[in-house]
Structure formats: C-alpha cells, structure tokens
Design an enzyme around this catalytic site. Structure first.
Site, PDB file in Angstrom:
ATOM      1  N   ASP A 176     -28.368 -19.473  17.612  1.00 22.87           N
ATOM      2  CA  ASP A 176     -29.656 -19.633  17.058  1.00 22.87           C
ATOM      3  C   ASP A 176     -29.952 -20.864  16.545  1.00 22.87           C
ATOM      4  O   ASP A 176     -29.494 -20.820  15.100  1.00 22.87           O
ATOM      5  CB  ASP A 176     -30.282 -18.314  16.612  1.00 22.87           C
ATOM      6  CG  ASP A 176     -31.824 -18.305  16.120  1.00 22.87           C
ATOM      7  OD1 ASP A 176     -32.542 -18.412  17.377  1.00 22.87           O
ATOM      8  OD2 ASP A 176     -32.061 -18.477  15.167  1.00 22.87           O
ATOM      9  N   TYR A 180      -7.665   9.232  -0.905  1.00 23.91           N
ATOM     10  CA  TYR A 180      -7.904  10.236   0.223  1.00 23.91           C
ATOM     11  C   TYR A 180      -6.673  10.866   0.438  1.00 23.91           C
ATOM     12  O   TYR A 180      -5.763  10.867  -0.079  1.00 23.91           O
ATOM     13  CB  TYR A 180      -8.150   9.171   1.487  1.00 23.91           C
ATOM     14  CG  TYR A 180      -6.749   8.380   1.514  1.00 23.91           C
ATOM     15  CD1 TYR A 180      -5.769   8.474   2.509  1.00 23.91           C
ATOM     16  CD2 TYR A 180      -6.903   6.850   1.051  1.00 23.91           C
ATOM     17  CE1 TYR A 180      -4.793   7.676   2.556  1.00 23.91           C
ATOM     18  CE2 TYR A 180      -5.694   6.197   1.350  1.00 23.91           C
ATOM     19  CZ  TYR A 180      -4.772   6.375   1.972  1.00 23.91           C
ATOM     20  OH  TYR A 180      -3.867   5.725   2.361  1.00 23.91           O
ATOM     21  N   HIS A 191       0.988  -1.385  -0.011  1.00 27.15           N
ATOM     22  CA  HIS A 191       0.004  -0.021   0.127  1.00 27.15           C
ATOM     23  C   HIS A 191       0.953   1.302  -0.036  1.00 27.15           C
ATOM     24  O   HIS A 191       1.931   1.050   0.713  1.00 27.15           O
ATOM     25  CB  HIS A 191      -0.840  -0.073   1.171  1.00 27.15           C
ATOM     26  CG  HIS A 191      -1.910   1.160   1.398  1.00 27.15           C
ATOM     27  ND1 HIS A 191      -3.212   1.027   0.335  1.00 27.15           N
ATOM     28  CD2 HIS A 191      -2.228   2.106   2.059  1.00 27.15           C
ATOM     29  CE1 HIS A 191      -3.710   2.106   0.849  1.00 27.15           C
ATOM     30  NE2 HIS A 191      -3.162   3.026   1.622  1.00 27.15           N
TER      31      HIS A 191
END
Length: 812
Positions: free
Chosen positions: A543, A253, A228
């Site tokens: 669940d 940015y 990056h």
C-alpha cells in the site's frame, strides 16, 4: 555416502519437523521431485529435545491459524502413514496471578473468540478442581483452552517424513550440505561433499544452524542459538490426561511426562550458544545449569507442592531428576519465526522457531509450500517474513542483543505501545539530535528511532497536562497528554512530523509497473498516485504512493518496515529497484498555517494541486515537495538529500514557531489518520484483503489490466468505521466484534480521534443486500477491557468528510 540425484525441483536442508513439514507440503502441492538432506538422523538437531507444548492461542491471528491447521493435520498424517504423530490433546491452562496478567487473559479470551477457539475463563477454584495438583491461593483467574496439548517431537517428525516419502520425496540422512551455489544472482545448486544437486529452490530449515546454511549462499539469516533448559521429575502417578499449564507471572510451564512432570522456564539472564559450527554433532546438549534454572524450579514447587516431596532438596542436584535437558533453541531478534525467501532469490528459510515452533510445524509447511509453489501463501505472514529485517539486522551483535532481550521477556505482559531499549539507538534521522533535545519520547521500528510524542515543547500549557482524555485500560498505559496537544495544534495551526524513516524505492519501466500496480501510473511527470500491489488472489501486498519524477523514473514510498518486502515483490516481478531510503530526509508539514510557514521560506509557487509534486527551495535547501497528507490537513511531504536534513528541520522549526506550529510524533499521526479513515498495511489491509473489501476501490483503475484484477469480485465483507458509545474505551486492535450478539469480526486498528472527540475502531463486517457503503442494520458491540461496549457503524471519514481541508488552499 549414497549417490544423490543430479537435479531436483527443490532441496530442503534440515530434517527436523520444519524441514519434514515443508517437504511434505511441497509434495502435496505436486512438487514431488524434492530431496531432503539431513547431516545426522532425522530430528537430531533441535527438534528431538523440544518440550512439545502446543498452545493454539498466539499473539497474532496468523500464528493461531497455523497452529489450528497443524492440529487438523494430525489425523491426515495418521491415515496416510499409519503412524501416530504423537498428539496429546489434554487441553491447557494459563494462569494469572497479577491484575495485569488477568487483564491480559481477558484480552486473550476476546482474541480466542475472534479466532473461533473454544475457551473458558475460570476462577482459581475452578482451575484447582480441574487440576488438583495445583496450589491456587495466589491465582486470580485462569484461561482454559481444551484444544491445547502437547506433541512428541520425534513421532511428529517421523509421521511427516513418512508422509513426504509416500508422496515421492527422497530423504537422505548423513548428508551434510557443504555449499550452496549461486549463479547470476540466484540459487543454482547444492553441494554435498563432491556431489552436487542442481536446483533453483533451496529451503534452509537447519534450525540453530540456519545462519550457517544461509551464509553458504551469501544470505543473512538472523538466527541466534540460545540455551534453554527443562527438567523431568521421577514418576509419581501424574495422570496422562493432565492438562498443560503455563504460569507466565512465574516464568514457568509444565506438563505430564511418563507419570512425572516436565518443568521448563525462561530465565532472565539467558546465554547464547557460542559456536562456530552449531549442530555439528548430533543431539547436542549442554551440562545442566541448575543455578540458572532455580527461579523456574522454585516457581514450579510453589505451584505444585508435591514436587518438593518427589525431588528432595532445592533442585540443585541434577541426579534427583529423571532427566535434565539443556539444549540450543533458535531465537530471532523479535521472537517471531523466520519464513520466506531471503535476499538471494531461490534460497528460502523456515527457521527461528523460538521454542514454540513444534506447535506450528504443520502450518509452517503449508505456508512455505504455498509461497514457493503459488507465489504467496493463503495467510498474511508478514510478521514472520524474513524480509521484515533489512540490512540493519546483518550485524551479529545487534541480532544477539535483540534475541537475548526477546528471550528474557518471553513471558512478560506485552503492552501495545511499550518500547524496548535493547540495541538502540541504531538508525537516526538527521534531526534526531534536535528531537532528543526537545524531550522526545522515542519508539523504534525497523531499527529507526521515531518520535512517539514530544513532552518538552508543551511544558506549562494546559492541554499538555490534560489527563481527562487518557484512555481506560491498556490503551492508557503508554500515553501522554502531548498526543492530544499535537493533534489539536495540527488542526489549528500546523504540525511538523519527521518521517525520514519512510522506505523510498526508485524504479523504472512504466509497462511493467502498470502491470504490478492497481492504479494508473501513466500520468504526467509530477503526479503522485496512491495505489496498491496485489497478489494473484487480489490481496494487497503493498500500500504505497508512487511519484512520477520524469518520463521513466518513479519513486515508491512505503512504510518504514515494509521497504525490504515491497522491493522484493517488485524484483520478483521483474522490476529493477534502487533503495534510496537513506539518501533522503522527509519532514511533513501539515495544517492550515502550513502555506504561511512554507511561503515565508521560498519564492516558488506553492499553489500546485493535491497529489502533485514539485522541486522547490526551502531556505537554502533543495526540496521535493509533495501535496500528500496522512493527517487529513493541508500540507506537504518535504524530501531533501540527507545532508541537508538538519538544516531543513531547523529552518522549518524557526519559521513555524510564530504561527503556533509544534513538532509532532507518530502517536498523534495515528489518531489523525484514523479520523480520516486512512488505512495501514498489515492492520487494516493485508495480503488477505482486497481493495474492494477495504473501501479502496477508488484506487483501482478500470482502464488497464494488472496482477490480481481477475480475482477482484463484489465483496461479501467491507471495512467499516465503528464508534464505541463510551469514548474512554479505546481499541488497540484485535478486539472481538459481535453483531446481534454473535461473533462477527475483530478490530483491525483503533484509537482516539482528538479532533472529533470520539473513540474510533475499524473492522470488517458483512456486506448487506444494499452493498458495502449502505447503512449497517445490525447491533454492534466491541469487547474492550473485559466489557462489551455498544458501537455505531459510522460513515467515513469522521473528520472533514468532503476533504476540503486537504484539497483546498487555506484561507489567507
């Protein structure tokens, strides 16, 4: 090398902001016997070169809360240590230059309201007045978030480290971990050269090297180091109070730094850092790659024309900049953090921060410390839980392909229901080949290919071409008329759903299971029980349905993506688990013609009751049939060994065709379950909601003790069914809800009910004096597609409220 202690309660590996924050928060919760090990100096892995952007508004409520918590931590650190944590609260602008991005900003503005974030939607002129440097001719709108800003990474790490040391943590630099000992299946110690620290808790916070540390213990941590890049211009008088700016349509940015501008971006063709020993050297950087950075730089020059004067030429000369930073960042297959306990008990991970981890560093430390000390964090962190990745994530090529895709699309508008193609297909049902041949539109979950809808079977049918029910806005982007046709076929005849991707876990030990599940499992063999597992706060950790196969053998069925999580919860509480997901195919046959269809294929008695299971034969195939439904229609879940799966699918399809049965996908199923009020874990119910709040009190046993029971109290909020007045306005989840004009809640899940022809949404609303089920008195509005839509609070379920279609045998 300094002498290390012989033992510690916990050892943190990695001295970046994540490791320092975890150590600080562990000590704050009373675990002061903690050792932090860093092989270089603090921050010299990936933290030191972070651009430091802090955008509080994230894609999930948990990430936003973590960043908001982090902002509140900075004054505490300053008071405790006397050190400046490096916070610059200058605010932030998010720009939209396309209609699609403007729609996204409207949704984000709604989300900001539900989170309690201060924000304002601005015009282009307003944004230009706020920041005169900007060229805004192509800007449609901007979102102003005054709580945004940026952090100096070294200052934050120093403050966290100093705070940890003040609370008793020992920090040792120049200490490279060379081994993680595992005894009897769990972590027992850490080795640094010839020295060993005995410990039962190790936190892998090694950033881009987290995968290497995990391998020392035999655990897989799917971190992919990706290159990056950002640049810093020479100073040209940019004020220190300049807001941060994100321009995602132009993948760039920027913010102020030292009187100049720091410019970064996300390239479309990123590169993985190929290294056998990532971060072996301190402050690792790569040579500048200005050709790769050209698109971001050109976007920045268009947005800030002054940059063309400050940096002559086209930006290809690195020496024209004050600084070029090209370093490794730890990415993950889905672009979200990796937090929690790994597959090796006692080995925890806090890594994979995908460029934006600095912003949430305080929150990461908080949830990790709570998880380790208390057993579960305050927030619902499943979206960041390392256990969301199963065995399919162990393949480095799969993780790499997914991570590269995630990085390259980091700034894209993410539409609900949009599917990505990277590293697919991977896991397939035995009937996948038939689905593909029938024109199935596939989605992917936990590596599984799952049918969203079938296009081909309805060719020529009017209902399959009916665009009248396409929802407005985002909900209508990834949609097909086939969804409605599948719903109506299930109502009028039958639908056949492939749910092979269900996670299936076999367990035993009734006494221990009774302690973990809220409902009573001590019922006759062949019983199917709907139930939850709760944490100490009464929140819902799972669940599921549990089928009693015989006296001491049970099968737990849970959602596709939840099997690893649920199995880990069971194991952590002393239950031995066997994952049999891949051993069985599962097809669900639901609808009023289901009895006729299945009856023609078997001589076995099919009249056994609702929530019962029985071994039968379907054609030539041995099947476990369970009278369970998630569609609100009569029928069964049909389980067979996987090798019979294709035969069973073909048998059912052939028998069902004369009755009008059609195959159906998950998008139809979601519509059907909304009409019945069936909850989905991770959306309607989470570790932060109790069964009583969720309207699941019927699944809580009064006759036994279980984990979380003491925390259950009369609810102050309850999950309610909302029906927006405009049926074309369909919620997707996350939309803001107002009561009497004031922010009150957010939509947990939503969609369109084709059997009742209504838009449906669920949200938690305050409980009045008359209790959770009483009529709701306030005026409710839902923010959908940038407008406020009145909504009524309806009794549930909307469809078949007496459950007759589910419980009774269909009329012959």
């Amino acid at each position: 090398m300094v002498q290390l202690p012989a033992e510690a309660r916990a050892v943190v590996v990695g001295g970046g902001v994540a490791g320092c924050s975890v150590a600080y928060h562990l000590a704050r919760l009373g675990w002061t016997d903690v050792v932090l090990l860093e092989r270089h100096e603090l921050t010299e892995g990936t933290t030191w070169h972070s651009a430091g952007f802090v955008g509080q508004l994230r894609s999930t409520v948990t990430q936003t809360r973590m960043i908001m918590y982090s902002a509140g931590l900075y004054p505490e650190l300053r008071e405790l240590t006397g050190l400046d944590p490096g916070w610059h609260g200058v605010g932030g602008l998010r720009l939209a230059t396309t209609a699609e991005r403007h729609e996204e900003l409207l949704r984000q503005a709604g989300a900001a309201e539900t989170y309690g974030l201060e924000m304002e939607l601005l015009s282009a002129a307003d944004a230009q007045r706020m920041l005169p440097l900007l060229e805004t001719a192509d800007v449609r709108s901007a979102l102003w978030l005054p709580g945004d800003g940026w952090l100096d990474p070294a200052s934050l790490a120093r403050a966290l480290a100093a705070g940890a040391e003040k609370l008793g943590v020992r920090i040792v630099t120049g200490a490279e971990v060379t081994g993680v000992d595992v005894r009897d299946g769990r972590v027992s110690g850490v080795r640094v050269g010839e020295q060993r620290i005995a410990t039962g808790t190790v936190v892998d916070a090694a950033g881009a090297a987290a995968g290497e540390v995990g391998r020392l213990a035999g655990a897989h941590v799917p971190v992919v180091p990706i290159k990056h890049q950002y640049v810093v211009t020479p100073p040209f008088g940019v004020p220190a109070a300049t807001p941060t700016v994100r321009d995602p349509d132009n993948i760039v940015y920027f913010r102020e730094e030292a009187g100049g501008v720091l410019v970064g971006g996300y390239v479309r063709d990123p590169d993985v850092w190929e290294s056998a020993a990532p971060l072996a050297e301190p402050r690792t950087l790569f040579d500048p790659d200005m050709a790769k950075f050209r698109e971001s730089w050109e976007s920045a020059r268009r947005r800030v024309p002054e940059l063309a004067r400050v940096v002559p030429g086209d930006g290809d000369d690195p020496s024209a900049f004050a600084k070029v930073v090209h370093g490794p960042e730890a990415f993950t297959p889905d672009g979200e953090f990796l937090l929690g306990e790994t597959s090796v008990p006692g080995l925890w991970v806090a890594a994979g921060f995908c460029v934006h981890g600095l912003a949430a560093a305080g929150g990461v430390g908080k949830v990790m410390a709570e998880w380790i000390v208390d057993g579960s964090p305050e927030y619902d962190v499943f979206g960041m839980d390392v256990r969301r990745f199963g065995a399919h994530a162990r393949a480095p090529r799969w993780a790499r392909a997914k991570a590269l895709d995630s990085y390259s699309k980091y700034y894209d508008v993410v539409y609900p229901g949009e599917e990505r193609a990277a590293a697919r297909p991977l896991r397939r049902s035995p009937a996948w080949v038939r689905h593909a041949g029938m024109g199935a539109a596939f989605g992917e979950k936990a590596g599984w290919e799952r049918v969203n809808w079938f296009e081909a079977p309805g060719a020529g049918r009017d209902e399959d071409q009916d665009e009248r029910f396409r929802p407005a806005g985002w909900a209508g982007r990834f949609w097909s008329p086939a969804i409605r046709a599948e719903c109506l076929a299930t109502r009028d005849a039958a639908g056949l759903f492939d749910q092979t991707s269900f996670a299936k876990l076999e367990v035993s030990g009734l006494a221990r299971l009774q302690r973990l599940f809220a409902n009573d499992l001590d019922r006759p063999a062949g019983s199917v029980v709907y139930t939850q597992m709760l944490n100490e706060r009464g929140g819902i950790e799972a669940d599921v349905t549990v089928t009693r196969l015989d006296d001491d053998r049970f099968r737990v069925v849970t959602g596709t993506a939840f099997g690893v999580h649920d199995a880990a919860w069971l194991r952590r509480n002393g239950v031995e688990v066997r994952d049999v997901t891949s051993a069985y195919a599962c097809y669900c046959l639901w609808g009023p013609k289901a009895l006729d269809i299945l009856g023609a294929l078997t001589g076995d008695d099919l009249t056994f009751g609702y929530m019962r299971a029985r071994e039968i034969t379907v054609g030539h195939v041995p099947v476990l049939a369970q009278r369970v439904t998630f569609a609100g229609e009569f029928g069964w879940e049909l389980y067979c060994p996987s090798e019979y799966g294709l035969t069973l699918w073909d048998t059912l399809m052939e028998a069902g065709a004369p009755h009008g049965m059609r195959p159906a996908g998950y998008r139809a199923l979601d519509c059907l379950r909304l009409e019945k009020g069936y909850r989905v874990w991770g959306m309607d119910v989470t570790p932060e909601t109790t069964p009583l709040e969720a309207g699941l009190g019927f699944a809580v046993s009064d006759g036994k003790d279980f984990l979380g029971r003491e925390a259950l109290a009369p609810p102050r909020r309850s999950l309610r069914c909302l029906v927006p007045a405009d049926p074309a306005q369909v919620c997707l989840g996350g939309e803001p809800v107002r009561v009497d004009g004031a922010p009150a809640s957010r939509v947990t899940s939503g969609g369109y009910g084709h059997r009742v022809d209504r838009s449906i949404a669920y949200a938690y609303l305050p409980v009045g004096e008359d209790g959770p089920g009483a009529p709701f008195a306030g005026e409710v509005e839902v923010g959908v597609n940038g407008t406020w839509v009145p909504a009524s609070v309806a009794g549930e379920p909307l469809y078949d409220p007496r459950h007759e279609r589910v419980r009774r045998l269909p009329a012959g």
